[in-house]
Design a protein around this motif. Structure first.
Motif, PDB file in Angstrom:
ATOM      1  N   THR A 184      29.281 -29.452 -18.916  1.00 61.02           N
ATOM      2  CA  THR A 184      28.779 -30.711 -19.492  1.00 61.02           C
ATOM      3  C   THR A 184      28.495 -31.816 -18.476  1.00 61.02           C
ATOM      4  O   THR A 184      27.820 -32.781 -18.796  1.00 61.02           O
ATOM      5  CB  THR A 184      29.797 -31.290 -20.502  1.00 61.02           C
ATOM      6  OG1 THR A 184      30.997 -31.604 -19.769  1.00 61.02           O
ATOM      7  CG2 THR A 184      30.119 -30.307 -21.601  1.00 61.02           C
ATOM      8  N   ARG A 307      18.706 -35.851 -12.180  1.00 60.42           N
ATOM      9  CA  ARG A 307      19.457 -36.111 -13.416  1.00 60.42           C
ATOM     10  C   ARG A 307      18.681 -37.081 -14.298  1.00 60.42           C
ATOM     11  O   ARG A 307      18.498 -36.872 -15.495  1.00 60.42           O
ATOM     12  CB  ARG A 307      20.839 -36.679 -13.071  1.00 60.42           C
ATOM     13  CG  ARG A 307      21.660 -37.048 -14.285  1.00 60.42           C
ATOM     14  CD  ARG A 307      23.000 -37.621 -13.896  1.00 60.42           C
ATOM     15  NE  ARG A 307      22.899 -38.992 -13.407  1.00 60.42           N
ATOM     16  CZ  ARG A 307      23.709 -39.982 -13.741  1.00 60.42           C
ATOM     17  NH1 ARG A 307      24.712 -39.763 -14.564  1.00 60.42           N
ATOM     18  NH2 ARG A 307      23.552 -41.186 -13.249  1.00 60.42           N
ATOM     19  N   TYR A 311      16.962 -36.212 -17.866  1.00 58.92           N
ATOM     20  CA  TYR A 311      17.443 -37.013 -18.995  1.00 58.92           C
ATOM     21  C   TYR A 311      16.255 -37.595 -19.765  1.00 58.92           C
ATOM     22  O   TYR A 311      16.165 -37.477 -20.990  1.00 58.92           O
ATOM     23  CB  TYR A 311      18.342 -38.131 -18.465  1.00 58.92           C
ATOM     24  CG  TYR A 311      18.915 -39.032 -19.531  1.00 58.92           C
ATOM     25  CD1 TYR A 311      19.761 -38.536 -20.512  1.00 58.92           C
ATOM     26  CD2 TYR A 311      18.618 -40.404 -19.542  1.00 58.92           C
ATOM     27  CE1 TYR A 311      20.295 -39.381 -21.490  1.00 58.92           C
ATOM     28  CE2 TYR A 311      19.153 -41.237 -20.513  1.00 58.92           C
ATOM     29  CZ  TYR A 311      19.990 -40.718 -21.476  1.00 58.92           C
ATOM     30  OH  TYR A 311      20.515 -41.542 -22.440  1.00 58.92           O
ATOM     31  N   THR A 322      20.990 -35.450 -26.307  1.00 63.23           N
ATOM     32  CA  THR A 322      21.662 -35.321 -25.018  1.00 63.23           C
ATOM     33  C   THR A 322      22.410 -36.592 -24.640  1.00 63.23           C
ATOM     34  O   THR A 322      22.095 -37.673 -25.122  1.00 63.23           O
ATOM     35  CB  THR A 322      20.652 -34.971 -23.888  1.00 63.23           C
ATOM     36  OG1 THR A 322      21.389 -34.701 -22.694  1.00 63.23           O
ATOM     37  CG2 THR A 322      19.680 -36.109 -23.598  1.00 63.23           C
ATOM     38  N   ASN A 323      23.418 -36.422 -23.778  1.00 64.95           N
ATOM     39  CA  ASN A 323      24.060 -37.585 -23.157  1.00 64.95           C
ATOM     40  C   ASN A 323      23.658 -37.603 -21.684  1.00 64.95           C
ATOM     41  O   ASN A 323      22.913 -36.720 -21.232  1.00 64.95           O
ATOM     42  CB  ASN A 323      25.582 -37.552 -23.333  1.00 64.95           C
ATOM     43  CG  ASN A 323      26.200 -36.361 -22.617  1.00 64.95           C
ATOM     44  OD1 ASN A 323      25.495 -35.411 -22.281  1.00 64.95           O
ATOM     45  ND2 ASN A 323      27.491 -36.403 -22.391  1.00 64.95           N
ATOM     46  N   LEU A 324      24.135 -38.605 -20.959  1.00 65.55           N
ATOM     47  CA  LEU A 324      23.825 -38.667 -19.526  1.00 65.55           C
ATOM     48  C   LEU A 324      25.090 -38.256 -18.770  1.00 65.55           C
ATOM     49  O   LEU A 324      26.054 -39.031 -18.688  1.00 65.55           O
ATOM     50  CB  LEU A 324      23.412 -40.098 -19.152  1.00 65.55           C
ATOM     51  CG  LEU A 324      22.968 -40.306 -17.703  1.00 65.55           C
ATOM     52  CD1 LEU A 324      21.721 -39.496 -17.368  1.00 65.55           C
ATOM     53  CD2 LEU A 324      22.704 -41.794 -17.420  1.00 65.55           C
ATOM     54  N   PRO A 325      25.112 -37.024 -18.246  1.00 64.09           N
ATOM     55  CA  PRO A 325      26.333 -36.542 -17.589  1.00 64.09           C
ATOM     56  C   PRO A 325      26.649 -37.340 -16.329  1.00 64.09           C
ATOM     57  O   PRO A 325      25.740 -37.777 -15.624  1.00 64.09           O
ATOM     58  CB  PRO A 325      25.993 -35.094 -17.224  1.00 64.09           C
ATOM     59  CG  PRO A 325      24.748 -34.759 -17.970  1.00 64.09           C
ATOM     60  CD  PRO A 325      24.025 -36.032 -18.209  1.00 64.09           C
ATOM     61  N   TYR A 330      24.474 -30.251 -14.396  1.00 70.01           N
ATOM     62  CA  TYR A 330      24.120 -29.607 -15.661  1.00 70.01           C
ATOM     63  C   TYR A 330      23.865 -30.644 -16.752  1.00 70.01           C
ATOM     64  O   TYR A 330      24.447 -31.730 -16.733  1.00 70.01           O
ATOM     65  CB  TYR A 330      25.278 -28.735 -16.155  1.00 70.01           C
ATOM     66  CG  TYR A 330      25.753 -27.712 -15.163  1.00 70.01           C
ATOM     67  CD1 TYR A 330      24.998 -26.565 -14.913  1.00 70.01           C
ATOM     68  CD2 TYR A 330      26.951 -27.887 -14.467  1.00 70.01           C
ATOM     69  CE1 TYR A 330      25.433 -25.617 -13.995  1.00 70.01           C
ATOM     70  CE2 TYR A 330      27.388 -26.944 -13.547  1.00 70.01           C
ATOM     71  CZ  TYR A 330      26.626 -25.816 -13.313  1.00 70.01           C
ATOM     72  OH  TYR A 330      27.050 -24.888 -12.408  1.00 70.01           O
ATOM     73  N   PHE A 331      22.996 -30.251 -17.698  1.00 67.68           N
ATOM     74  CA  PHE A 331      22.920 -30.936 -18.997  1.00 67.68           C
ATOM     75  C   PHE A 331      23.384 -29.936 -20.045  1.00 67.68           C
ATOM     76  O   PHE A 331      23.191 -28.718 -19.891  1.00 67.68           O
ATOM     77  CB  PHE A 331      21.476 -31.374 -19.307  1.00 67.68           C
ATOM     78  CG  PHE A 331      21.116 -32.692 -18.696  1.00 67.68           C
ATOM     79  CD1 PHE A 331      21.208 -33.865 -19.425  1.00 67.68           C
ATOM     80  CD2 PHE A 331      20.683 -32.756 -17.372  1.00 67.68           C
ATOM     81  CE1 PHE A 331      20.879 -35.086 -18.855  1.00 67.68           C
ATOM     82  CE2 PHE A 331      20.354 -33.975 -16.796  1.00 67.68           C
ATOM     83  CZ  PHE A 331      20.451 -35.141 -17.536  1.00 67.68           C
ATOM     84  N   PRO A 333      22.675 -30.149 -23.740  1.00 69.89           N
ATOM     85  CA  PRO A 333      22.136 -30.803 -24.935  1.00 69.89           C
ATOM     86  C   PRO A 333      22.471 -30.056 -26.228  1.00 69.89           C
ATOM     87  O   PRO A 333      22.595 -28.833 -26.235  1.00 69.89           O
ATOM     88  CB  PRO A 333      20.630 -30.801 -24.681  1.00 69.89           C
ATOM     89  CG  PRO A 333      20.402 -29.711 -23.705  1.00 69.89           C
ATOM     90  CD  PRO A 333      21.640 -29.594 -22.876  1.00 69.89           C
ATOM     91  N   ARG A 380      22.979 -24.778 -22.000  1.00 70.76           N
ATOM     92  CA  ARG A 380      23.190 -25.393 -20.689  1.00 70.76           C
ATOM     93  C   ARG A 380      21.947 -25.240 -19.817  1.00 70.76           C
ATOM     94  O   ARG A 380      21.367 -24.170 -19.728  1.00 70.76           O
ATOM     95  CB  ARG A 380      24.367 -24.744 -19.961  1.00 70.76           C
ATOM     96  CG  ARG A 380      24.741 -25.535 -18.700  1.00 70.76           C
ATOM     97  CD  ARG A 380      25.756 -24.817 -17.840  1.00 70.76           C
ATOM     98  NE  ARG A 380      25.141 -23.754 -17.053  1.00 70.76           N
ATOM     99  CZ  ARG A 380      25.769 -23.080 -16.098  1.00 70.76           C
ATOM    100  NH1 ARG A 380      27.043 -23.319 -15.849  1.00 70.76           N
ATOM    101  NH2 ARG A 380      25.145 -22.135 -15.417  1.00 70.76           N
ATOM    102  N   TYR A 383      20.187 -28.426 -13.358  1.00 71.67           N
ATOM    103  CA  TYR A 383      19.040 -29.109 -12.729  1.00 71.67           C
ATOM    104  C   TYR A 383      19.074 -28.994 -11.210  1.00 71.67           C
ATOM    105  O   TYR A 383      18.488 -29.818 -10.493  1.00 71.67           O
ATOM    106  CB  TYR A 383      18.877 -30.549 -13.220  1.00 71.67           C
ATOM    107  CG  TYR A 383      20.054 -31.474 -13.046  1.00 71.67           C
ATOM    108  CD1 TYR A 383      20.974 -31.642 -14.076  1.00 71.67           C
ATOM    109  CD2 TYR A 383      20.223 -32.215 -11.884  1.00 71.67           C
ATOM    110  CE1 TYR A 383      22.043 -32.516 -13.938  1.00 71.67           C
ATOM    111  CE2 TYR A 383      21.285 -33.097 -11.741  1.00 71.67           C
ATOM    112  CZ  TYR A 383      22.195 -33.233 -12.765  1.00 71.67           C
ATOM    113  OH  TYR A 383      23.247 -34.102 -12.619  1.00 71.67           O
TER     114      TYR A 383
END
Ligand code: PMP
Ligand code: GLU
Length: 405
Positions: A184, A307, A311, A322-325, A330-331, A333, A380, A383
């Motif tokens: 995450t 990132r 995003y 999605t959130n901003l890790p 990784y994202f 979502p 997952r 990036y």
């Protein structure tokens, strides 16, 4: 010939009960499709897309010329362990000595060593979800029982002290987590770690495995380790390695920092399984740690830019949340709005594994379904790829998802 018999009846229960690593499986499928001439963009495997820094490669060449080609001590060369001790002091303000460090063939081996060292059949291992794919499978191999604590995108994928307390039973032996987190990107703050440490203070029989492999890829703050809390430090086992920070995934170099007793037990286990890891990689590891973080910081700048790029592109895809890790690359979502929809051939997307396969076969982008990380509502994306590949991959994902009906 073995093949005329049912292979399942030949293999051990241990192997029959083990799942294949989903990260490696999706990467393999992506490579197979690419070998057929398809232009596949791989966002499946988590590894930096950078080369190992020149000074580290030079150190490896010198190690060969200096004939560092024989067995090394099982827990690693003393000067590498000293470099790790120095790093833990300088970067993390943590005191260890070399008898507390065991170098291994990657953080993956360290995780497995620790679990095999501590877990008896039936012991419970508490794992917040989402977690890195191999955690629960390693627990299964050790005949332990994984006890999951669910965290979702709403809580930024973090667990609370109350959730931790509720998961603890007399059989709890180990708690394991990663921060920055795979899959995450979530990063626990010092205060949040302190609150979890308070719970562990009340339960002196529980060990804490802190996987800090993404420590240097943190966009918000300095890295915080749960080992900084003296009241629990002797029960914390830090797992770390060189794969991510120094783009050394193929070199296979990781380590633990733990109490002397746990370190000695890991040393004993490693002495009967793999022995000391590659001598050349170890010599290079010393130079990586001694020469500091300049190359890591360059990599981090690129990851920070990507990132933001990913995003913005993800937010633009209808049905994806999605959130901003805050760390790692990784994202994760939320994609459950696509479940129940059909592809052009009428096949129903039943969950994240189906969606990942659909994105690979139709969008030609390799991702990994969230089911393997303990939550089926997500996929997952790594990036760790060039900006151009990311833009194109997100375009393809958006287009492929848009075709589901
Ligand atoms: N822990 C986590 C959370 C990871 O993502 C990885 C990546 N493979 C590892 C451990 C293992 O790293 P290594 O390459 O050092 O085995
Ligand atoms: N940690 C990486 C990942 O999560 C490497 C692959 C693996 O070892 O599973 O993709």
């Amino acid at each position: 010939m073995l093949l005329h018999r049912n292979i399942m009846s030949i293999l051990s229960d241990r192997i029959n009960n083990l799942s294949e690593s989903a990260t490696l499986k999706m990467t393999k499928l992506g490579r197979e499709l690419a070998a057929k001439g398809v232009n596949v963009i791989s966002l499946s495997v988590g590894e930096p897309d950078f080369n190992t820094p020149e000074h580290v490669k030079e150190a490896a060449k010198k190690a060969l010329d200096d004939n560092f080609t024989r067995y090394s001590p099982v827990p690693g060369y003393p000067d590498l362990r000293q470099a790790i001790v120095n790093k833990l002091k300088q970067e993390n303000n943590l005191d260890y000595d070399i008898s507390q460090i065991v170098v291994s063939t990657g953080a993956k081996q360290s995780l497995s060593n620790v679990i095999l060292t501590l877990i008896n059949p039936g012991d419970e291992v508490i794992i917040p979800t989402p977690y890195w794919v191999s955690y629960s499978e390693m627990v299964t191999l050790a005949e332990g029982k994984s006890v999951f604590i669910d965290a979702s995108i709403e809580s930024d994928f973090k667990i609370t002290p109350a959730q931790l307390e509720a998961a603890i039973t007399p059989k709890s032996k180990l708690f394991m987590f990663s921060s920055p987190n795979n899959p995450t990107g979530t990063v626990y703050s010092k205060d949040e770690l302190a609150a979890l440490a308070k719970v562990f203070e009340k339960h002196p029989n529980i060990f804490i495995l802190s996987d800090e492999i993404y420590e240097h890829i943190n966009f918000v703050d300095q890295h915080e380790s749960i080992a900084q809390f003296e009241s629990i430090k002797d029960r914390v086992i830090i797992v770390n390695g060189f794969s991510k920070a120094f783009a050394m995934t193929g070199w296979r170099l990781g380590y633990i920092a733990a109490s002397k007793e746990i370190a000695a037990a890991n040393d004993k286990l490693q002495g009967q399984t793999t022995s000391g890891t590659c001598s050349i990689a170890q010599r290079a590891g010393i130079v990586a740690y001694e020469q500091g973080l300049a190359t890591v910081n360059e990599m981090k700048k690129a990851f920070a830019r990507r990132r933001q790029l990913v995003y913005d592109l993800l937010k633009d895809i209808p049905g994806v949340k999605t959130n901003l890790p805050e760390g790692a690359f990784y994202f994760f979502p939320e994609v459950s709005s696509f479940f129940g929809k059909k592809d052009a051939d009428g096949n129903v997307i039943k969950g994240s594994g189906d969606l990942a396969l659909y994105l690979l076969n139709v969008g030609h982008v390799a991702t990994v379904g969230g089911d393997s990380f303990g939550n089926d509502n997500y996929i997952r994306l790594s990036y760790a790829a060039s900006d151009e590949s990311l833009v194109e991959a997100l375009r393809r994902i958006k287009e492929a998802l848009g075709k589901l009906s």
